[in-house]
Design an enzyme around this catalytic site. Structure first.
Site, PDB file in Angstrom:
ATOM      1  N   HIS A 176      14.303   2.453  -6.019  1.00  0.00           N
ATOM      2  CA  HIS A 176      14.283   3.564  -6.706  1.00  0.00           C
ATOM      3  C   HIS A 176      15.498   4.292  -6.829  1.00  0.00           C
ATOM      4  O   HIS A 176      16.326   4.445  -5.688  1.00  0.00           O
ATOM      5  CB  HIS A 176      13.036   4.414  -5.811  1.00  0.00           C
ATOM      6  CG  HIS A 176      11.709   3.980  -5.998  1.00  0.00           C
ATOM      7  ND1 HIS A 176      11.352   2.815  -6.696  1.00  0.00           N
ATOM      8  CD2 HIS A 176      10.434   4.396  -5.610  1.00  0.00           C
ATOM      9  CE1 HIS A 176      10.020   2.838  -6.793  1.00  0.00           C
ATOM     10  NE2 HIS A 176       9.557   3.689  -6.045  1.00  0.00           N
TER      11      HIS A 176
ATOM     12  N   CYS B 124       7.365   6.473  -1.159  1.00  0.00           N
ATOM     13  CA  CYS B 124       8.664   5.868  -1.178  1.00  0.00           C
ATOM     14  C   CYS B 124       9.660   6.522  -1.821  1.00  0.00           C
ATOM     15  O   CYS B 124      10.853   6.668  -1.257  1.00  0.00           O
ATOM     16  CB  CYS B 124       8.638   4.572  -1.977  1.00  0.00           C
ATOM     17  SG  CYS B 124       7.573   4.710  -3.689  1.00  0.00           S
TER      18      CYS B 124
ATOM     19  N   LYS C 271       3.243  14.920  -5.171  1.00  0.00           N
ATOM     20  CA  LYS C 271       3.293  14.224  -3.719  1.00  0.00           C
ATOM     21  C   LYS C 271       4.945  14.520  -3.298  1.00  0.00           C
ATOM     22  O   LYS C 271       5.092  14.808  -1.943  1.00  0.00           O
ATOM     23  CB  LYS C 271       3.310  12.714  -3.871  1.00  0.00           C
ATOM     24  CG  LYS C 271       2.005  12.266  -3.976  1.00  0.00           C
ATOM     25  CD  LYS C 271       1.869  10.591  -4.158  1.00  0.00           C
ATOM     26  CE  LYS C 271       0.359  10.038  -4.491  1.00  0.00           C
ATOM     27  NZ  LYS C 271       0.745   8.578  -4.740  1.00  0.00           N
TER      28      LYS C 271
ATOM     29  N   SER D  92      -8.756 -13.492   1.584  1.00  0.00           N
ATOM     30  CA  SER D  92      -7.240 -14.101   1.829  1.00  0.00           C
ATOM     31  C   SER D  92      -7.294 -14.804   3.147  1.00  0.00           C
ATOM     32  O   SER D  92      -6.172 -15.137   3.705  1.00  0.00           O
ATOM     33  CB  SER D  92      -6.281 -12.763   1.955  1.00  0.00           C
ATOM     34  OG  SER D  92      -6.128 -12.430   0.696  1.00  0.00           O
TER      35      SER D  92
END
EC number: 1.2.1.11
Length: 342
Positions: free
Chosen positions: A243, A130, A215, A40
């Site tokens: 979410h 998250c 998690k 990249s």
């Protein structure tokens, strides 16, 4: 004098959001470096009204940066985290690799900001999963008020949590469903994700739970309170960003829905939208692009003593990743801890 920030993984979904959040929150940075893999090199990314060209992680001198915001996966975090930290640059990592290390603080600033001081042990701080981040932001003020015993959470997680390829797959499958006779091919997911729900995120463990579900348990205990019992079912849904979580909470002490609503309205990082009428709640579409964690559907659970139920929605690329990472760096600065870096 401002700070110098390196963003590793700058070409990915979360990396790009980190750049946006740094600019939008006017983080006191004199210099921001976009870092990615060699393939990249030279790729352009946006930072506010500027365009930055990516540096090669192999060639970049991290000693000239104060912070490294890293979102490049566990393999990169394992190899590069200690190497970058050894230069004196504070690493804030978004992968799962460092979250369960006892010498690495796992931080959500609204919940356990005091623990950030422990970063000096390895010069590394971990960002939570998250789905965990938005959950504990809502649980913290309620735990302080009535002490949580047990949490049951069902998540409805967007495909952006699985990366750009996952978003592309949802888009391609969605388009393909409208073509008569077209076959839907699943590559990133185990089954078709368009117009479907998949109760499987990450790998399965021996006890039948998935790693994503584990998690949430492990991270909630580390961030909030090891005494809390938690069970989760994590589901991938055909939503691009945001979410959602349906949460049942059992408390040690009495707490009414009205009391919880008042507490959450005053809590940092929380927006309560809870009208008991059609549309009086927040959905992922409305939460996308917003910094807040939204709480709706606050009600008492009559099936348990001292029980509440909530609906929690947040942009997983922001509070679940990029925003929380930047907030950790802001916390270090506001507490005057940068001078203690190794």
């Amino acid at each position: 004098m401002g700070y110098k920030v390196a963003v590793v993984g700058a070409t990915g979904n979360v990396g790009r959001e980190m750049m946006n959040v740094l600019a939008e929150r006017e983080f006191p940075a004199d210099e921001v470096y976009a870092i990615a893999s060699r393939r990249s090199l030279g790729t352009e990314v946006s930072f506010g009204d500027k365009t930055l060209k990516c540096h090669d992680i192999e060639q970049f001198d991290f000693s000239k940066a104060d912070f490294c915001l890293m979102s490049a996966g566990s393999t990169v975090a394992k190899e590069w985290g200690p190497r970058i930290a050894a230069t004196g640059c504070i690493v804030i990592d978004n992968s799962s690799y460092w979250r369960y290390d006892q010498d690495v603080p796992l931080i959500v600033p609204e919940v356990n900001a005091d623990a950030v001081a422990g970063y000096t042990k390895k010069n590394i701080i971990a960002n939570p999963n998250c789905s965990t981040a938005q959950l504990v932001v809502a649980l913290k003020p309620l735990h302080d008020a009535a002490t949580i015993k047990r949490v049951v959470v069902s998540t409805y997680q967007s495909v952006s949590g699985a990366g750009k390829e996952a978003m592309d797959e949802l888009w391609q499958q969605t388009k393909g469903m409208y073509v008569p006779g077209a076959e839907v091919e699943a590559k990133k997911f185990t089954k078709q994700i368009a117009f479907n729900c998949i109760p499987h995120i990450d790998v399965f463990m021996e006890d039948g739970y998935t790693k994503e579900e584990w998690k949430m348990l492990a991270e909630t205990k580390k961030i909030l309170d090891p005494k809390i019992k938690l069970t989760a079912t994590c589901v991938r849904v055909p939503v691009f960003v945001g979410h959602s979580e349906a949460v049942t909470i059992e408390f040690e002490n009495p707490i009414s829905a009205e009391e919880a609503r008042a507490i959450l309205r005053e809590a940092p990082g929380i927006m309560v939208v809870d009208k008991r009428e059609p549309g009086g709640y927040v959905t992922p579409v409305e939460a996308a692009g917003e910094f807040a964690t939204y709480v709706s559907r606050i009600r008492e659970d009559a099936t348990v003593e001292n029980g509440l139920q909530l609906w929690i929605v947040s942009d997983n690329l922001l509070k679940g990743a990029a925003l929380n990472t930047v907030q950790i760096a802001e916390t270090i600065i506001s507490r005057g801890l940068l001078s203690k870096a190794a």
